[in-house]
Design an enzyme around this catalytic site. Structure first.
Site, PDB file in Angstrom:
ATOM      1  CB  SER A   1      46.323   4.976  64.172  1.00 29.33           C
ATOM      2  OG  SER A   1      45.133   5.425  63.717  1.00 29.33           O
TER       3      SER A   1
ATOM      4  CG  ASP B   1      47.371   2.705  56.471  1.00 31.10           C
ATOM      5  OD1 ASP B   1      46.146   2.668  56.609  1.00 31.10           O
ATOM      6  OD2 ASP B   1      47.741   3.132  57.102  1.00 31.10           O
TER       7      ASP B   1
ATOM      8  CG  HIS C   1      46.160   1.529  60.036  1.00 31.55           C
ATOM      9  ND1 HIS C   1      46.998   3.328  59.911  1.00 31.55           N
ATOM     10  CD2 HIS C   1      46.184   1.626  61.049  1.00 31.55           C
ATOM     11  CE1 HIS C   1      46.311   3.764  60.312  1.00 31.55           C
ATOM     12  NE2 HIS C   1      45.384   3.298  61.650  1.00 31.55           N
TER      13      HIS C   1
END
Length: 352
Positions: free
Chosen positions: A174, A271, A301
């Site tokens: 991320s 996601d 995600h």
């Protein structure tokens, strides 16, 4: 092999409780059983797309055996004169093997599923490993609200420079993928490969700022911060004006990105935090020929299901040979960059 649902349930048990259940050790290879004591050779299976992969189950090593292993993970604290101490866990690898360094996400810490999974994977395959908490995260010092992309990047450079030597494979999750990309740009001689998971590159602008309406933008400008309910924690997410404004100095997707190393990208098409099309933009901007994107249609995600971790393992292990062949400019790289890292930290703090 038993039904897919059973294996998925067992994998989920591990994700929810680090002391029980099963985890994937390597794609097509092993799943370890931490506590149930099933004999070697027990079979489990899980599905990725249309493929069922069967994997062996072996007992997980106990604490006493880890204590007798000189290469067992060692927790530590990196003290710095100009910044808060950074907590880390470091594990030595076999001679000549690369080190895997994990960069976590926004408001994440080094005790998460992917961070600990990678540690077990590296231990099994003789790779060095380093995980750490940014300032204001987890066990490190500092306040989260004082953090910016530049400050967390300087944390990462300090950890890389002072706690590793030889070639490094950086895995960024991320926000950590954004930081990993900048790390590769600033330490080209040290990085042998990148694995980017649900990369939130430019997320402060393209996701957070883009999703704020006029009312929230005005409030952020007036108050200097916003809070929102978190999808992953009981604590609210805090967004500061400094995070947005300082983040604009580090945007990458508006121009070509020349990393000059192997890049592997994994993104889930479910996601809702970071749209998977951001990874398409990233692939379009990367000038590297050896860049590959894997999209998983039913993944979200976090990418921490057993089948997602299996792909992660395959990516990391697939970069071993490239990273081992990557020779840093000098073994003293960490010492040479030590002062640079300190100056970058100070610059980031002065910009706040």
């Amino acid at each position: 092999a038993p039904a897919f649902g059973t294996a998925r349930h067992q994998g989920r048990q591990y994700l929810q409780n680090d002391r029980t259940g099963w985890f994937v050790g390597q794609a097509h290879a092993t799943i370890r059983n931490r506590t149930t004591g099933r004999p070697d050779g027990a079979q489990r299976a899980f599905r990725t797309g249309e493929t069922i992969m069967a994997v062996n189950a072996i007992p997980y090593a106990d604490a006493s055996s880890m204590a007798q292993n000189p290469n067992a993970p060692q927790p530590g604290r990196l003290d710095r004169p100009d910044g808060p101490p950074l907590a880390y866990v470091r594990m030595a690898g076999s001679p000549g093997s690369p080190t895997v360094m994990f960069c976590g996400g926004f408001l994440s810490d080094m005790s998460g599923t992917k961070a600990t999974f990678l540690q077990d994977l590296c231990a099994e395959h003789g790779l060095g490993y380093l995980r750490f908490d940014y300032s204001g995260h987890g066990q490190s010092g500092g306040r989260f609200e004082d953090g910016t992309i530049g400050l967390w990047l300087s944390d990462t450079l300090a950890v890389l420079d002072r706690l590793t030597d030889g070639p490094v494979i950086v895995v960024g999750s991320s926000m950590g993928a954004w930081i990993a990309a900048h790390t590769a740009l600033q330490r080209r001689a040290r990085i042998g490969g990148l694995v980017l998971l649900a990369p939130a590159i430019d997320f402060t602008e393209d996701v957070i700022w883009a999703r704020l309406d006029g009312k929230h933008r005005a409030e952020l400008g007036r108050e200097g911060r916003l809070t929102f309910p978190s999808a992953y924690s009981d604590r609210p997410d805090v967004i500061t004006r400094a995070l947005i404004e300082e983040g604009r100095k580090h945007l990458l997707l508006a121009k070509p990105i020349a990393l000059d190393l192997p890049v592997r990208v994994l993104h889930g098409m479910r996601d809702v935090d970071i749209p998977w099309r951001q990874s398409l933009r990233l692939m379009d901007r990367l000038t590297d020929a050896d860049a590959r994107l894997t999209l998983v249609k039913d993944a979200e995600h976090r990418l921490q299901r057993p089948q997602d971790l299996a792909i992660l393992a395959e990516m990391v292990l697939g970069l071993r040979a490239d990273a081992s062949a990557h020779q840093p400019a000098a073994t003293a790289t960490a010492e040479e960059h030590g002062q640079d890292g300190a100056e970058e930290t100070q610059d980031a703090r002065q910009e706040q």
